[in-house]
Design a protein around this motif. Sequence first.
Motif, PDB file in Angstrom:
ATOM      1  N   GLU A  55      16.871 -11.108 -12.855  1.00  0.00           N
ATOM      2  CA  GLU A  55      18.032 -10.580 -11.972  1.00  0.00           C
ATOM      3  C   GLU A  55      18.675 -11.749 -11.319  1.00  0.00           C
ATOM      4  OE1 GLU A  55      18.179  -7.684  -8.093  1.00  0.00           O
ATOM      5  OE2 GLU A  55      16.398  -9.007  -8.546  1.00  0.00           O
TER       6      GLU A  55
ATOM      7  N   GLU B  43      21.956 -10.421  -5.640  1.00  0.00           N
ATOM      8  CA  GLU B  43      23.426  -9.785  -5.147  1.00  0.00           C
ATOM      9  C   GLU B  43      23.358  -9.760  -3.581  1.00  0.00           C
ATOM     10  OE1 GLU B  43      24.320  -6.218  -6.933  1.00  0.00           O
ATOM     11  OE2 GLU B  43      24.768  -7.407  -9.183  1.00  0.00           O
TER      12      GLU B  43
ATOM     13  N   ASN C 104      23.616  -7.061  -1.966  1.00  0.00           N
ATOM     14  CA  ASN C 104      23.428  -5.714  -1.262  1.00  0.00           C
ATOM     15  C   ASN C 104      22.017  -5.843  -1.013  1.00  0.00           C
ATOM     16  OD1 ASN C 104      22.514  -5.678  -3.896  1.00  0.00           O
ATOM     17  ND2 ASN C 104      23.551  -3.620  -4.139  1.00  0.00           N
TER      18      ASN C 104
ATOM     19  N   ALA D 223      14.429  -5.726 -10.354  1.00  0.00           N
ATOM     20  CA  ALA D 223      15.374  -5.557  -9.505  1.00  0.00           C
ATOM     21  C   ALA D 223      15.321  -4.172  -8.685  1.00  0.00           C
ATOM     22  CB  ALA D 223      16.648  -5.407 -10.289  1.00  0.00           C
TER      23      ALA D 223
ATOM     24  N   GLU E  45      18.108   6.942 -10.283  1.00  0.00           N
ATOM     25  CA  GLU E  45      19.577   6.199 -10.244  1.00  0.00           C
ATOM     26  C   GLU E  45      20.248   6.768 -11.490  1.00  0.00           C
ATOM     27  OE1 GLU E  45      19.453   2.088  -9.747  1.00  0.00           O
ATOM     28  OE2 GLU E  45      18.441   2.152  -7.945  1.00  0.00           O
TER      29      GLU E  45
ATOM     30  N   TYR F 155      23.879   7.999 -11.486  1.00  0.00           N
ATOM     31  CA  TYR F 155      25.203   7.382 -12.392  1.00  0.00           C
ATOM     32  C   TYR F 155      25.756   8.446 -13.133  1.00  0.00           C
ATOM     33  CZ  TYR F 155      24.614   2.244 -11.288  1.00  0.00           C
ATOM     34  OH  TYR F 155      24.531   1.119 -10.382  1.00  0.00           O
TER      35      TYR F 155
ATOM     36  N   GLY G  92      19.075  -3.011  -2.975  1.00  0.00           N
ATOM     37  CA  GLY G  92      19.355  -3.169  -4.076  1.00  0.00           C
ATOM     38  C   GLY G  92      19.134  -2.165  -5.262  1.00  0.00           C
ATOM     39  N   ARG G  93      19.829  -2.148  -6.337  1.00  0.00           N
ATOM     40  CA  ARG G  93      19.529  -1.112  -7.471  1.00  0.00           C
ATOM     41  C   ARG G  93      18.696  -1.719  -8.487  1.00  0.00           C
ATOM     42  NH1 ARG G  93      25.599  -0.398  -9.026  1.00  0.00           N
ATOM     43  NH2 ARG G  93      25.399  -2.517  -8.607  1.00  0.00           N
ATOM     44  N   THR G  94      18.026  -0.758  -9.316  1.00  0.00           N
ATOM     45  CA  THR G  94      17.355  -1.266 -10.454  1.00  0.00           C
ATOM     46  C   THR G  94      18.327  -1.230 -11.507  1.00  0.00           C
ATOM     47  OG1 THR G  94      16.972   1.099 -10.739  1.00  0.00           O
ATOM     48  CG2 THR G  94      15.109  -0.011  -9.462  1.00  0.00           C
TER      49      THR G  94
ATOM     50  N   LYS H 211      22.050  -1.652 -13.251  1.00  0.00           N
ATOM     51  CA  LYS H 211      23.624  -2.246 -13.031  1.00  0.00           C
ATOM     52  C   LYS H 211      24.291  -1.805 -14.229  1.00  0.00           C
ATOM     53  CE  LYS H 211      21.975  -5.025  -9.347  1.00  0.00           C
ATOM     54  NZ  LYS H 211      20.725  -4.562  -9.654  1.00  0.00           N
TER      55      LYS H 211
END
Length: 278
Positions: free
Chosen positions: A43, A46, A48, A108, A160, A164, A273-275, A277
């Motif tokens: 990863e 980032e 965030n 991530a 997630e 999305y 953070g997000r898993t 992207k």
Amino acid sequence: MKVRVFEKEILTNCIEEKDFIKFLKENPGLKLEIDNIDVRKEEKVEDNNYVVEGIVGEYLEEISYIQHLQKEEIEKLLETLDEEESIHTLTEGNLREVANIAFDYLVAGIDYLDLMQEGSIGIIKALDEYRPSNGDLLEYLKLWIRREMLLFIDEKVETEKHMYKGYFLKRKEEVLEHEIVAALEEDEEVEAIPAEERSEIIEEKINELQELDYTSVPKKISHTEEEILKRYYGLVGDKRESLFEIENALDLKRGEGEQLFEGALTKISLGGGRTLKI
């Protein structure tokens, strides 16, 4: 059984605990074959993310001093599994194994300490279900530890994906509505890309999203960084190793081990953070 085969079995047929217990009864003494290196990409950190300052390092330092349980101790504790103290001792005595396995699932958007918590829950569930017919206790514990961590990650990834998908479907509706309104108003300043083409792009994103799963999520640290942390905190082998010893063992340059160690510790201390992207 290969780890990835085991994980697929969990997500396909053993989401419910009763199904997993049945699976273990049908496969007594099951032992997993660990893949040499996880080839998933690393990863990129980032903004965030937030750093859990010092907590992860302190936790790993603390559990590194926990003594390994000897075979005779384990056998004695298994005789008194109905006692809370025995469960506590067995749980604590296997925390280093939990910490070790957690690196396999440190991807991530996932907090390392959350994985530790899930793994500890796995130990407690395993001890509640364990019978001598299940085979070696440590191998049995590993199966439950991995299951709990895997389900934890899979739930986050699926959440997630749903988020999305909702976003993309809304965008698709907005594109169509915009085109209709523009046509009714005979607006000549409609976006350069036709609505149909934009809808197709969004549909492609949705289809791409459906193909993603936990294996699509990048790892937080590299294989070398993982190896350094495991050796430094005594999660593998018979003893803890100094950074000097680690550099020699991994054929690293003088000072490179310390640099990689500090960077890795920072990365595993990242939360949020997000898993996915997209």
